[in-house]
Scaffold this active site. Structure first.
Site, PDB file in Angstrom:
ATOM      1  N   PRO A   1      46.693 -61.446 -50.691  1.00  0.00           N
ATOM      2  CG  PRO A   1      45.517 -59.511 -51.147  1.00  0.00           C
ATOM      3  CD  PRO A   1      46.741 -60.014 -50.469  1.00  0.00           C
ATOM      4  CD  GLU A   2      50.335 -65.804 -53.818  1.00  0.00           C
ATOM      5  OE1 GLU A   2      50.456 -65.995 -55.047  1.00  0.00           O
ATOM      6  OE2 GLU A   2      51.222 -66.033 -53.013  1.00  0.00           O
TER       7      GLU A   2
END
Length: 270
Positions: free
Chosen positions: A2-3
């Site tokens: 997850p960015e």
DNA sequence: AAATATACCTGACTGC
DNA sequence: TGCAGTCAGGTATATT
């Protein structure tokens, strides 16, 4: 992993299912995340009604009138909605059950994520000294250029510093520098204003595009785990060691900076 | 103050 | 097929 775009995608996926609904039960199966999950979180959440789900940097804020749960997905975390009593897997650490019969589930194999409670989340220790949001108007050329003066650290490490700007992880730092034709090893303080203009535009561009691509994940978000590699086919530099640069055909080089892998074109990133 | 190193954790992959 | 070893990566914290 997850960015920022994936966190934003998660936020958009979750919010409509839990807004204006009341927390009926909180189940924490494993409290040993990055920091131990305090029982205060379950206790305070119980009985509250969700007023909104917002995002600051890569933190999701699950807001109620009594305070907010602060959730970070770490490197391998995801949140998704399931029907209540859907069997939990080994890495499903937290469930928040709602009166609607739906459950918000937090899954995190590597347990780098975190969950806190705060009455004033933006003042929380973890959030209070964060830099601007990359897609907001106050993140602009003048800001980044000024902030960089006198800094000898490499520009890549500079833009990955959350006190400078949030949400630029390793992948997007590589991509933005590629788009802006800037050598990642160059000292942040030795880059001209005009080049920062390109860099700021590139950061905004790459993140906005990734959020747009996250919409694809959003469609099957319901019941899915939101971890699909949706942005992979658009990567220009990251992970392309030895492959030809799409601008000049020179092979992409891989190096390590601050124990992170960097990919760039030695010929056109100067 | 700034720069750099370290720690946390496990799935996926590599080489034997 | 199995096993040991390596890598990935966000970010607070410790160290230089």
């Amino acid at each position: 992993m997850p960015e920022l775009p994936e966190v934003e995608t998660s936020r958009r996926g979750i919010e409509p299912h839990i807004i204006n609904t009341r927390v009926a039960r909180v189940i924490v199966r494993n409290r040993s995340l990055r920091w131990p999950v305090s029982k205060t979180v379950d206790r305070k959440l119980l009985g509250e009604t969700i007023t909104s789900v917002t995002r600051r940097a890569k933190y999701l804020l699950i807001n109620t009138d009594g305070g907010s749960a602060i959730l970070h997905l770490g490197m391998s975390g995801s949140v998704f909605i399931v029907d209540r009593d859907t069997p939990a897997g080994v890495h499903d650490h937290v469930d928040i059950d709602f009166d609607s019969g739906k459950t918000m589930r937090f899954r995190d194999p590597r347990r780098f994520g975190s969950l806190h409670w705060s009455k004033t989340p933006l003042q929380h220790k973890l959030l209070k000294s964060l830099g601007p949001e990359p897609l907001a108007d106050d993140f602009d050329t003048a800001y980044l250029w000024e902030k960089s003066r006198g800094r000898r650290v490499s520009v890549k490490q500079f833009i990955m510093n959350a006190q400078v700007v949030v949400g630029v992880g390793n992948i997007y730092a590589n991509e933005a520098l590629y788009l802006a034709c800037i050598n990642p090893r160059r000292a942040a303080g030795r880059i001209a204003l005009q080049r920062y203009e390109l860099l700021v535009a590139a950061i905004k561009d790459v993140l906005a595009n990734a959020i747009k691509a996250g919409g694809t994940t959003l469609r099957d978000f319901y019941g899915g785990d939101g971890e699909a590699g949706y942005f992979q086919q658009q990567l220009e530099a990251y992970g392309r060691e030895g492959e030809p640069c799409r601008r000049c055909d020179a092979p992409i080089t891989a190096i390590v900076q601050g124990q992170r892998s960097t990919y760039y074109c030695r010929q056109c990133q100067t």
